[in-house]
Write a protein that holds these residues in place. Structure first.
Motif, PDB file in Angstrom:
ATOM      1  N   ARG A  82       0.835  -1.215   0.000  1.00 31.58           N
ATOM      2  CA  ARG A  82       0.000   0.000   0.000  1.00 31.58           C
ATOM      3  C   ARG A  82       0.866   1.259   0.000  1.00 31.58           C
ATOM      4  NH1 ARG A  82      -5.073   0.241   0.676  1.00 31.58           N
ATOM      5  NH2 ARG A  82      -5.021   2.090   2.020  1.00 31.58           N
ATOM      6  N   CYS A  83       1.563   1.435  -1.113  1.00 31.08           N
ATOM      7  CA  CYS A  83       2.492   2.557  -1.233  1.00 31.08           C
ATOM      8  C   CYS A  83       2.289   3.300  -2.544  1.00 31.08           C
ATOM      9  CB  CYS A  83       3.936   2.075  -1.143  1.00 31.08           C
ATOM     10  SG  CYS A  83       4.475   1.762   0.541  1.00 31.08           S
ATOM     11  N   SER A 101       3.625   6.020   1.921  1.00 36.27           N
ATOM     12  CA  SER A 101       2.508   5.129   2.202  1.00 36.27           C
ATOM     13  C   SER A 101       1.220   5.628   1.550  1.00 36.27           C
ATOM     14  CB  SER A 101       2.292   5.009   3.711  1.00 36.27           C
ATOM     15  OG  SER A 101       1.816   6.249   4.229  1.00 36.27           O
ATOM     16  N   GLN A 102       0.265   4.706   1.436  1.00 41.89           N
ATOM     17  CA  GLN A 102      -1.045   5.063   0.899  1.00 41.89           C
ATOM     18  C   GLN A 102      -1.722   6.104   1.788  1.00 41.89           C
ATOM     19  OE1 GLN A 102      -1.950   3.827  -1.975  1.00 41.89           O
ATOM     20  NE2 GLN A 102      -4.022   4.643  -2.134  1.00 41.89           N
TER      21      GLN A 102
END
Length: 392
Positions: free
Chosen positions: A20-21, A35-36
């Motif tokens: 999730r990046c 990061s997301q």
């Protein structure tokens, strides 16, 4: 130059997988990997192209340091235009940098081939050309593979100087046989020029390999292929590579050139940062064999049992591998995805001393590949520009 932000991805930075990046590229270089959650907090202006990669993997672009051709175009065409077309087609396969590899040839022909391939540098339309790989002519007649004996040469520094000048200083790596007379002089010359020497097409005994290591021959061309085999009384070339952790090695992961179970041995005995995935792909790679005769290095080849064979004698001539299939095969042969991607991008960049390639960290070049869990390429970016984009 427009900026690009790719989000909703699992990112391999060159050091670890991060779920999730997002990756931000500005001015052709990596600006940030975050990061997301941070992505959702940021606001981007209209100058930033924001792309949802839909859960795919993002990795540093693949770097193929040993490839003769692709899609019907190859270095044996002796044409800058053919190498440029290789660049375009390879980018569709996730390759962002490559070393066009030249077969040995008669001296005047090899000089001309080097000149032509060098003329393509700076004119690429897809994957960047890091420089040339010369697979000879200073190799062993006892370990030819499909090289022709009349194209080989004893070590000759004047010949080497002529090759260097013909390349306009763009020879990056060179395959040599460490046991040849006067190899020490050649190695010292190449060290001064920054050329990475690799032991290959060699009948070296163990002591020849150790002597070669002492003058900087620390990389290996297609390990296990076209080199003296491991023996309990003389480890020879293969044994030297496995014994000495400082030696790095190419490996062709098509399951034909090297038995799949040998990858377990390689993974156990070589540090993970010393294994370099290459294709050694020939000019007809990607072509349909049913459409007519296929040729590589001026000889007809046939596709048989997962590799190209020379038609006249059935000797394996080279692979039809792509880098993404090589990554997939490494995973199938027991490597983790991180280790496979390291072999396909981070390690070749390090071995060839291209410090701004092979890792996704701020300040490095914006070269990356996007692929899914089925190892299908969805996007390729070189210097932050899309060369392939299935997300549009």
């Amino acid at each position: 130059m427009a900026s690009v932000c790719l989000y909703n991805a699992t990112v391999y930075t060159g050091f670890a997988l991060m779920e999730r990046c997002a990756v931000l590229i500005e001015g052709g270089v990596i600006a940030d990997v975050f990061s997301q959650r941070r992505f959702e907090q940021r606001r981007f202006g209209s100058e930033v192209q924001v792309v949802d990669v839909q859960g795919c993997y993002i990795a540093p672009g693949f770097i193929d340091t040993h490839i003769h051709g692709f899609g019907g175009f190859g270095t044996d065409d002796m044409s800058a235009d053919s190498v440029i077309e290789m660049s375009r087609l390879l980018a569709q396969q996730g390759v962002t940098a490559f070393n066009p590899t030249l077969y040995p040839a008669e001296r005047p022909r090899l000089i001309e081939a080097v000149k032509e391939a060098s003329r393509a540098i700076g004119k690429e339309s897809g994957a960047r050309i890091m420089g040339l790989h010369l697979e000879g002519p200073f190799i062993s007649p006892e370990r030819l593979g499909v090289q022709r004996p009349e194209t080989l040469s004893p070590v000759d520094l004047s010949y080497m100087e002529e090759l260097w000048e013909a390349s306009n200083g763009h020879i990056v790596n060179m395959t040599v046989a460490p046991e040849l007379k006067n190899m020490r002089d050649l190695a010292l010359y190449c060290t001064k020029k920054g050329i990475v020497l690799q032991a290959g097409h060699t009948n070296a005994q163990y002591e020849n390999m150790v002597e070669g290591m002492q003058v900087g021959i620390l990389h290996t061309t297609h390990l296990f292929n076209a080199m003296s085999k491991l023996d309990h009384r003389n480890p020879n070339a293969v044994g030297a590579v496995l014994i000495h952790p400082e030696m790095s090695c190419e490996i062709i992961a098509d399951g034909v050139h090297v038995h799949p179970d040998l990858f377990k041995l390689l993974k156990r005995d070589k540090p993970s940062d010393k294994i370099v995935l290459v294709t050694d792909a020939l000019k007809p790679t990607g072509q349909n064999p049913a459409e007519g005769p296929l040729y590589a290095n001026g000889e007809e080849v046939i596709w048989k049992e997962g590799a190209f064979h020379r038609k006249i004698d059935d000797v394996i001539a080279g692979s039809g591998l792509t880098m993404i299939r090589g990554v997939q095969n490494l995973v199938r042969f027991g490597f983790s995805l991180e280790e496979a991607l390291q072999a396909a991008s981070t390690n070749p960049a390090n071995v060839m001393r291209f410090k701004r390639l092979g890792t996704l960290v701020p300040g490095n070049e914006g070269d990356l590949v996007v692929f899914d869990k089925d190892f299908t390429i969805h996007a390729t970016l070189v210097r932050g520009l899309f060369k392939k984009n299935n997300f549009v």
